[in-house]
Motif scaffolding. Structure first.
Motif, PDB file in Angstrom:
ATOM      1  N   MET A   1     -20.490  22.092  25.528  1.00  0.00           N
ATOM      2  CA  MET A   1     -19.618  21.534  26.558  1.00  0.00           C
ATOM      3  C   MET A   1     -18.729  22.656  27.106  1.00  0.00           C
ATOM      4  O   MET A   1     -17.941  23.242  26.372  1.00  0.00           O
ATOM      5  N   LYS A   2     -18.873  22.959  28.411  1.00  0.00           N
ATOM      6  CA  LYS A   2     -18.100  24.042  29.025  1.00  0.00           C
ATOM      7  C   LYS A   2     -16.851  23.494  29.710  1.00  0.00           C
ATOM      8  O   LYS A   2     -16.908  22.517  30.453  1.00  0.00           O
ATOM      9  N   VAL A   3     -15.751  24.196  29.473  1.00  0.00           N
ATOM     10  CA  VAL A   3     -14.454  23.832  30.074  1.00  0.00           C
ATOM     11  C   VAL A   3     -13.962  25.029  30.881  1.00  0.00           C
ATOM     12  O   VAL A   3     -14.168  26.185  30.491  1.00  0.00           O
ATOM     13  N   ILE A   4     -13.291  24.747  32.011  1.00  0.00           N
ATOM     14  CA  ILE A   4     -12.704  25.826  32.813  1.00  0.00           C
ATOM     15  C   ILE A   4     -11.263  25.478  33.148  1.00  0.00           C
ATOM     16  O   ILE A   4     -10.921  24.306  33.354  1.00  0.00           O
ATOM     17  N   THR A   5     -10.407  26.471  33.136  1.00  0.00           N
ATOM     18  CA  THR A   5      -9.015  26.296  33.553  1.00  0.00           C
ATOM     19  C   THR A   5      -8.577  27.543  34.305  1.00  0.00           C
ATOM     20  O   THR A   5      -9.239  28.586  34.231  1.00  0.00           O
ATOM     21  N   TYR A   6      -7.464  27.413  35.032  1.00  0.00           N
ATOM     22  CA  TYR A   6      -6.980  28.515  35.878  1.00  0.00           C
ATOM     23  C   TYR A   6      -5.477  28.668  35.729  1.00  0.00           C
ATOM     24  O   TYR A   6      -4.768  27.716  35.378  1.00  0.00           O
ATOM     25  N   GLY A   7      -4.994  29.859  36.043  1.00  0.00           N
ATOM     26  CA  GLY A   7      -3.555  30.087  36.059  1.00  0.00           C
ATOM     27  C   GLY A   7      -3.223  31.528  36.371  1.00  0.00           C
ATOM     28  O   GLY A   7      -4.097  32.405  36.356  1.00  0.00           O
ATOM     29  N   THR A   8      -1.957  31.771  36.662  1.00  0.00           N
ATOM     30  CA  THR A   8      -1.489  33.139  36.862  1.00  0.00           C
ATOM     31  C   THR A   8      -1.264  33.809  35.508  1.00  0.00           C
ATOM     32  O   THR A   8      -1.514  34.996  35.339  1.00  0.00           O
ATOM     33  N   PHE A   9      -0.758  33.032  34.534  1.00  0.00           N
ATOM     34  CA  PHE A   9      -0.516  33.505  33.171  1.00  0.00           C
ATOM     35  C   PHE A   9       0.394  34.731  33.140  1.00  0.00           C
ATOM     36  O   PHE A   9       0.159  35.686  32.407  1.00  0.00           O
ATOM     37  N   ASP A  10       1.447  34.673  33.964  1.00  0.00           N
ATOM     38  CA  ASP A  10       2.435  35.750  33.979  1.00  0.00           C
ATOM     39  C   ASP A  10       3.442  35.515  32.858  1.00  0.00           C
ATOM     40  O   ASP A  10       3.846  34.379  32.602  1.00  0.00           O
ATOM     41  N   LEU A  11       3.844  36.579  32.165  1.00  0.00           N
ATOM     42  CA  LEU A  11       4.788  36.468  31.052  1.00  0.00           C
ATOM     43  C   LEU A  11       4.319  35.383  30.079  1.00  0.00           C
ATOM     44  O   LEU A  11       4.991  34.380  29.860  1.00  0.00           O
ATOM     45  N   LEU A  12       3.147  35.581  29.532  1.00  0.00           N
ATOM     46  CA  LEU A  12       2.490  34.572  28.686  1.00  0.00           C
ATOM     47  C   LEU A  12       3.470  33.976  27.672  1.00  0.00           C
ATOM     48  O   LEU A  12       4.124  34.691  26.921  1.00  0.00           O
ATOM     49  N   HIS A  13       3.560  32.639  27.660  1.00  0.00           N
ATOM     50  CA  HIS A  13       4.524  31.964  26.801  1.00  0.00           C
ATOM     51  C   HIS A  13       3.873  30.775  26.088  1.00  0.00           C
ATOM     52  O   HIS A  13       2.666  30.523  26.227  1.00  0.00           O
ATOM     53  N   GLU A  14       4.705  30.040  25.327  1.00  0.00           N
ATOM     54  CA  GLU A  14       4.208  28.933  24.536  1.00  0.00           C
ATOM     55  C   GLU A  14       3.492  27.879  25.375  1.00  0.00           C
ATOM     56  O   GLU A  14       2.488  27.289  24.953  1.00  0.00           O
TER      57      GLU A  14
END
Length: 431
Positions: A1-14
């Motif tokens: 089962m493949k999942v995809i997500t997106y984001g900028t992920f700047d200053l990676l946090h909790e």
């Protein structure tokens, strides 16, 4: 089962970690899309602190991503879902409903967002929000307020104008916290100042702001003489404050790319730069009033001088002006600037209209930027062989002021990093 997500992920946090963990748990293979700098800029997101490479490395180090891709354009999600044969699209609940259209391609899951933590909050912890005040309440100042809302880390608080009614009207229209005709009250409520007052008042206001320890972003032309320009920059250096001239074109992505790519030598050695900026104006307005330093040179020459200085430098040998005068102002001026091994020319006008284009001629080819080039969104590199023509497209968001505001914020937070987009030497030569 493949999942995809997106984001900028700047200053990676909790919050990011929780999102990736939950997305991974939905299947057995997680694809993570990290937004590119160009895509973030095209969306008006100008507050990303970490580079694309750093953000990709951060996501990789979480151990949740089986595959990392770069999101570069609007609409890419549909193509990615099909390309990677994705079963589930997962995204934070703050986007609830936004991506329902993807249900035609896979299952859409909105994951509960971690409350009380965000990249914006972390940025604000690292660099407290700058309280900005505006001096002046005219047309350009009114465009500034909505543009500032696209930049994190700065908040327009109020406006100063010795004409109280003008300040009051402006503050109400722009929904500011205060207005005043008392300069001491104004300084007490601000950390930095944007000066958008008439030309002849700039020098006094800059000096006053710097003496009260306020960072300054001043509309062009910043001042009208070299002596004043040097005085202001020396005072800013002495006070360890930021002083920037607000020529919006200097900070826009497409213009910066244009200058960089030409300097790389793709059109050979630069032999001529020709720029025009004209508009038709009439009535009893400041721009046409000799007593208020009106005229096409003071109003528009900052723009046309910008690409000339950026490409040919500050060591010009000679300059000749050919103005058309009426009522004490130049309603049209043509100028020729001579360098050691190149020439440049410009036209500015408030009563004569011509094509507002920019052409940079080189020994291998030339760069062409159509009107209005000062709002650069598109340019071409053209050659003898037309099949070699290269076209470049960029997004110019809003009125373009957000780019200079972002640079102003960056300079305040990192004073050791002198801006190369528009530096002291550039402003001095323009003056």
């Amino acid at each position: 089962m493949k999942v995809i997500t997106y984001g900028t992920f700047d200053l990676l946090h909790e919050g990011h970690l929780n999102l990736l963990r939950r997305a991974k748990a939905l299947g057995d293979y997680l694809v993570v899309g990290v937004t590119s700098e160009n895509y973030d800029r095209s969306r008006g997101k100008l507050n990303v602190l970490r580079s694309l490479a750093q953000r990709i490395e951060d996501v990789k180090n979480t151990g949740f991503a089986d595959e990392i891709i770069v999101e570069e354009y609007e609409g890419q999600k549909v193509n990615d879902i099909q390309k990677y044969k994705v079963n589930i699209f997962a995204i934070g609940s703050d986007w609830c409903g936004k991506f329902d259209y993807l249900a035609d391609y896979c299952k859409v899951v909105y994951l509960e967002r971690t409350k009380g933590i965000s990249s914006t909050g972390l940025r604000n912890e690292q660099n407290p929000v700058i309280r900005l005040g505006i001096i002046g309440s005219g047309r350009i100042a009114r465009r500034f307020v909505p543009e500032a809302k696209f930049v994190s880390g700065i908040d327009v608080q109020g406006v100063y104008n010795p004409h109280t009614e003008s300040a009051k009207t402006f503050a109400h229209a722009c929904e500011l916290n205060f207005y005043t005709d008392n300069i001491d009250e104004f300084f007490a409520k601000t950390d930095a100042v944007y000066i958008a007052s008439p030309h002849l008042t700039h020098a006094d206001y800059i000096r006053l702001c710097l003496e009260h320890s306020k960072h300054v972003l001043c509309e062009k032309p910043m001042v009208l003489s070299v002596a004043q320009c040097l005085e202001m920059f020396d005072l800013a250096k002495q006070k360890k404050l930021v002083l920037m001239e607000a020529i919006k074109t200097a900070y826009c992505p497409a213009f910066l790319h244009l200058i960089g790519i030409i300097k790389s030598g793709v059109i050979g050695t630069i032999k001529d730069v020709d720029a025009s900026f004209t508009k038709l104006m009439n009535g009893s307005i400041r721009e046409l009033d000799a007593s208020q330093a009106g005229g096409s040179m003071t109003e528009l020459s900052s723009y046309v001088l910008l690409p000339i200085i950026k490409l040919l430098g500050t060591n010009w040998k000679d300059i000749r002006f050919y103005p058309q005068m009426a009522n004490g102002i130049d309603y049209f001026t043509k100028a020729i600037i001579e360098y050691e091994r190149a020439t440049a020319g410009f036209k500015v006008g408030l009563g004569v209209k011509t094509e507002g284009e920019l052409i940079v001629s080189g020994t291998k080819g030339y760069a062409y930027v159509p009107a209005p080039w000062w709002k650069t969104e598109y340019f071409e590199l053209r050659y003898e062989d037309v099949n070699q023509t290269m076209k470049y497209f960029y997004k110019f968001n809003g009125d373009g002021l957000r780019y200079e505001i972002q640079e102003f914020v960056n300079q305040i937070h990192a004073p050791a990093m002198q801006s190369v987009k528009l530096c002291k030497e550039d402003s001095v030569v323009m003056a």
